[in-house]
Design a protein around this motif. Structure first.
Motif, PDB file in Angstrom:
ATOM      1  N   LEU A 117      -0.028  45.380 -17.467  1.00  0.00           N
ATOM      2  CA  LEU A 117       0.149  43.928 -17.393  1.00  0.00           C
ATOM      3  C   LEU A 117       0.246  43.490 -15.930  1.00  0.00           C
ATOM      4  O   LEU A 117      -0.361  42.490 -15.519  1.00  0.00           O
ATOM      5  CB  LEU A 117       1.443  43.565 -18.139  1.00  0.00           C
ATOM      6  CG  LEU A 117       1.559  42.323 -18.993  1.00  0.00           C
ATOM      7  CD1 LEU A 117       0.297  41.993 -19.757  1.00  0.00           C
ATOM      8  CD2 LEU A 117       2.732  42.483 -19.963  1.00  0.00           C
ATOM      9  N   ARG A 118       0.992  44.240 -15.142  1.00  0.00           N
ATOM     10  CA  ARG A 118       1.142  43.921 -13.723  1.00  0.00           C
ATOM     11  C   ARG A 118      -0.211  44.021 -13.014  1.00  0.00           C
ATOM     12  O   ARG A 118      -0.584  43.152 -12.224  1.00  0.00           O
ATOM     13  CB  ARG A 118       2.163  44.878 -13.092  1.00  0.00           C
ATOM     14  CG  ARG A 118       2.370  44.675 -11.616  1.00  0.00           C
ATOM     15  CD  ARG A 118       3.573  45.441 -11.087  1.00  0.00           C
ATOM     16  NE  ARG A 118       3.350  45.974  -9.751  1.00  0.00           N
ATOM     17  CZ  ARG A 118       2.841  47.177  -9.500  1.00  0.00           C
ATOM     18  NH1 ARG A 118       2.537  48.002 -10.490  1.00  0.00           N
ATOM     19  NH2 ARG A 118       2.651  47.563  -8.271  1.00  0.00           N
ATOM     20  N   LYS A 119      -0.991  45.052 -13.357  1.00  0.00           N
ATOM     21  CA  LYS A 119      -2.299  45.207 -12.717  1.00  0.00           C
ATOM     22  C   LYS A 119      -3.272  44.103 -13.134  1.00  0.00           C
ATOM     23  O   LYS A 119      -4.029  43.575 -12.310  1.00  0.00           O
ATOM     24  CB  LYS A 119      -2.883  46.586 -13.048  1.00  0.00           C
ATOM     25  CG  LYS A 119      -2.179  47.719 -12.324  1.00  0.00           C
ATOM     26  CD  LYS A 119      -3.149  48.833 -11.958  1.00  0.00           C
ATOM     27  CE  LYS A 119      -3.804  49.472 -13.155  1.00  0.00           C
ATOM     28  NZ  LYS A 119      -4.790  50.492 -12.743  1.00  0.00           N
ATOM     29  N   ALA A 120      -3.264  43.759 -14.411  1.00  0.00           N
ATOM     30  CA  ALA A 120      -4.164  42.703 -14.889  1.00  0.00           C
ATOM     31  C   ALA A 120      -3.819  41.377 -14.210  1.00  0.00           C
ATOM     32  O   ALA A 120      -4.708  40.608 -13.831  1.00  0.00           O
ATOM     33  CB  ALA A 120      -4.062  42.572 -16.410  1.00  0.00           C
ATOM     34  N   HIS A 121      -2.538  41.135 -14.053  1.00  0.00           N
ATOM     35  CA  HIS A 121      -2.102  39.916 -13.383  1.00  0.00           C
ATOM     36  C   HIS A 121      -2.543  39.914 -11.916  1.00  0.00           C
ATOM     37  O   HIS A 121      -3.039  38.906 -11.413  1.00  0.00           O
ATOM     38  CB  HIS A 121      -0.578  39.777 -13.490  1.00  0.00           C
ATOM     39  CG  HIS A 121      -0.047  38.525 -12.875  1.00  0.00           C
ATOM     40  ND1 HIS A 121       0.745  38.524 -11.758  1.00  0.00           N
ATOM     41  CD2 HIS A 121      -0.221  37.234 -13.214  1.00  0.00           C
ATOM     42  CE1 HIS A 121       1.031  37.267 -11.443  1.00  0.00           C
ATOM     43  NE2 HIS A 121       0.468  36.467 -12.306  1.00  0.00           N
ATOM     44  N   GLN A 122      -2.398  41.045 -11.254  1.00  0.00           N
ATOM     45  CA  GLN A 122      -2.860  41.186  -9.869  1.00  0.00           C
ATOM     46  C   GLN A 122      -4.349  40.863  -9.764  1.00  0.00           C
ATOM     47  O   GLN A 122      -4.784  40.157  -8.854  1.00  0.00           O
ATOM     48  CB  GLN A 122      -2.642  42.617  -9.375  1.00  0.00           C
ATOM     49  CG  GLN A 122      -1.242  42.924  -8.895  1.00  0.00           C
ATOM     50  CD  GLN A 122      -1.096  44.392  -8.495  1.00  0.00           C
ATOM     51  OE1 GLN A 122      -2.030  45.172  -8.607  1.00  0.00           O
ATOM     52  NE2 GLN A 122       0.096  44.769  -8.066  1.00  0.00           N
ATOM     53  N   ARG A 123      -5.114  41.431 -10.678  1.00  0.00           N
ATOM     54  CA  ARG A 123      -6.558  41.190 -10.633  1.00  0.00           C
ATOM     55  C   ARG A 123      -6.872  39.709 -10.815  1.00  0.00           C
ATOM     56  O   ARG A 123      -7.705  39.150 -10.100  1.00  0.00           O
ATOM     57  CB  ARG A 123      -7.259  42.006 -11.728  1.00  0.00           C
ATOM     58  CG  ARG A 123      -8.738  41.677 -11.849  1.00  0.00           C
ATOM     59  CD  ARG A 123      -9.482  42.634 -12.766  1.00  0.00           C
ATOM     60  NE  ARG A 123     -10.810  42.136 -13.082  1.00  0.00           N
ATOM     61  CZ  ARG A 123     -11.072  41.328 -14.111  1.00  0.00           C
ATOM     62  NH1 ARG A 123     -10.090  40.944 -14.924  1.00  0.00           N
ATOM     63  NH2 ARG A 123     -12.293  40.897 -14.319  1.00  0.00           N
TER      64      ARG A 123
END
Lengths: 153, 153
Positions: free
Chosen positions: A31-37
Motif C-alpha cells: 500500500l505504501r509503495k502504490a501510494h508512492q507511485r
DNA sequence: TTGATATCATTTGCATACGAATGAATTTGC
DNA sequence: GCAAATTCATTCGTATGCAAATGATATCAA
C-alpha cells in the motif's frame, strides 16, 4: 518417532514461522509503495501542487465555502495538517480566509478567482493522473480494485 | 434545434464535466485513505515503532547485514529518508553501523541482539496487523486485492 | 444561569518523504 | 592509467501527517 524428533520438528516449525514473514507481501508495505507511485505520477503531471493541496482545491470547488475543520474532515486530514495546507494555498493566493460571523471559533475557507481558474485547469490533468495510475490494470481489474480499495479505506 | 440550443448543450456538457470530478472516487485519494487506516491499525498494535522502522528491522532480519543504501532500495525509501530511520533505530540500540572495509563509501547496517529480539517479538503482531487491515474483505477478495495492488505498486 | 463538555483552531514536537546539492570513493571507457 | 561517469552517504529545504497541549468559543444539562 522419538521425543527428540518431535522437539526438532517444533523448533524447525518456529524457525520457518519467523523466516516466513516477507515484508514485500504485506498489504501495508505494498500500500505504501502504490501510494508512492501515485504521488510520483501526480508530480510528473502537476508539478506546482501536491496531492493534498489539489484535494483541498477540488473539494472547495465541489462544495464551496466551508470551515477549515470541515474541509479537513472531507479530505481526510487532521486539523494540524489541514492548517498547513491551507496556509500554503493562501500564501499563493488560491484560497481566502474569513472569520465566521456567528460562530467566532470557525475560520471559513473559499477559492479565490485564481484558485477557481487553477482547479478548472487542473481537473483534466487529474483525470490523466488517475488513468495513468490505473494503467497496469485492465478496465475490469481497475473496477474491481477500486471497489475493494474503497472497502479498505 | 437552433444554434443557440447547441451552444447551450455544449456549455452544459462542460459544466457537467467539471462538476463531475469527485475526489472521493479517485484512486489516489482512496489509496491515501487506505494507507492512513493501515498506519492507524499498525500504531494500535505496535506503538513504539513506526511502519518504516519496522520495515527496516524486518528486512535486516530477513537478509542480514547490508548497506544503508541497499536497505533503502529493498524497503522503498530514498537515501535521505532511510538515513533518518536508521539513525533513530541506532539511537535506540536496535541496529549497529560499521564502515565497509573494502568500499569506503558504504555504511553497513545490522541488527543488534536487542534488535533481533524486538523483531522476533513483533512479527506475530505484524501478522495480526495485516489481518486486521484486510478484515473488511473476504479471503477471496483479499487475495484478489493483493494481486491487483501488487500490479500497481 | 452556570458549570461541565464539546468544538474549532493553533502550536509544538516528532517522523516520514523526496528533490537538489555536495563531497568522497569507486567504476567505466577509452 | 586517467578522466568521466557513477555510486554512496549526507545535508538542506519543503511538505505532509499525527499526537498532545492550549486557548477561545459554543452547547448542553442540571
Amino acid at each position: 518417532m522419538s521425543g527428540e524428533d518431535n522437539l526438532l520438528r517444533l523448533v524447525e516449525a518456529e524457525e520457518l514461522d519467523k523466516n516466513n514473514y516477507h515484508l514485500q507481501d504485506q498489504v501495508g508495505f505494498i500500500l505504501r509503495k502504490a501510494h508512492q507511485r501515485h504521488v510520483a505520477i501526480f508530480a510528473s503531471h502537476i508539478g506546482d501542487l501536491t496531492p493534498p493541496q489539489f484535494a483541498a482545491l477540488a473539494k472547495l470547488y465541489d462544495i464551496g465555502e466551508t470551515s477549515q475543520n470541515q474541509l479537513g474532515t472531507l479530505i481526510a486530514m487532521d486539523a494540524a495538517t489541514v492548517k498547513g495546507v491551507i496556509d500554503r494555498l493562501k500564501a499563493r493566493g488560491l484560497v481566502e480566509l474569513f472569520k465566521h460571523e456567528v460562530d467566532k471559533r470557525r475560520l471559513l475557507v473559499n477559492l479565490t478567482a485564481e484558485g477557481r481558474d487553477a482547479i478548472e485547469r487542473l481537473i483534466p490533468l487529474a483525470r490523466t493522473i488517475t488513468e495513468e495510475t490505473l494503467a497496469p490494470l485492465t478496465a475490469k481489474e481497475a473496477a474491481t480494485f477500486l471497489r475493494l480499495l474503497a472497502k479498505l479505506a
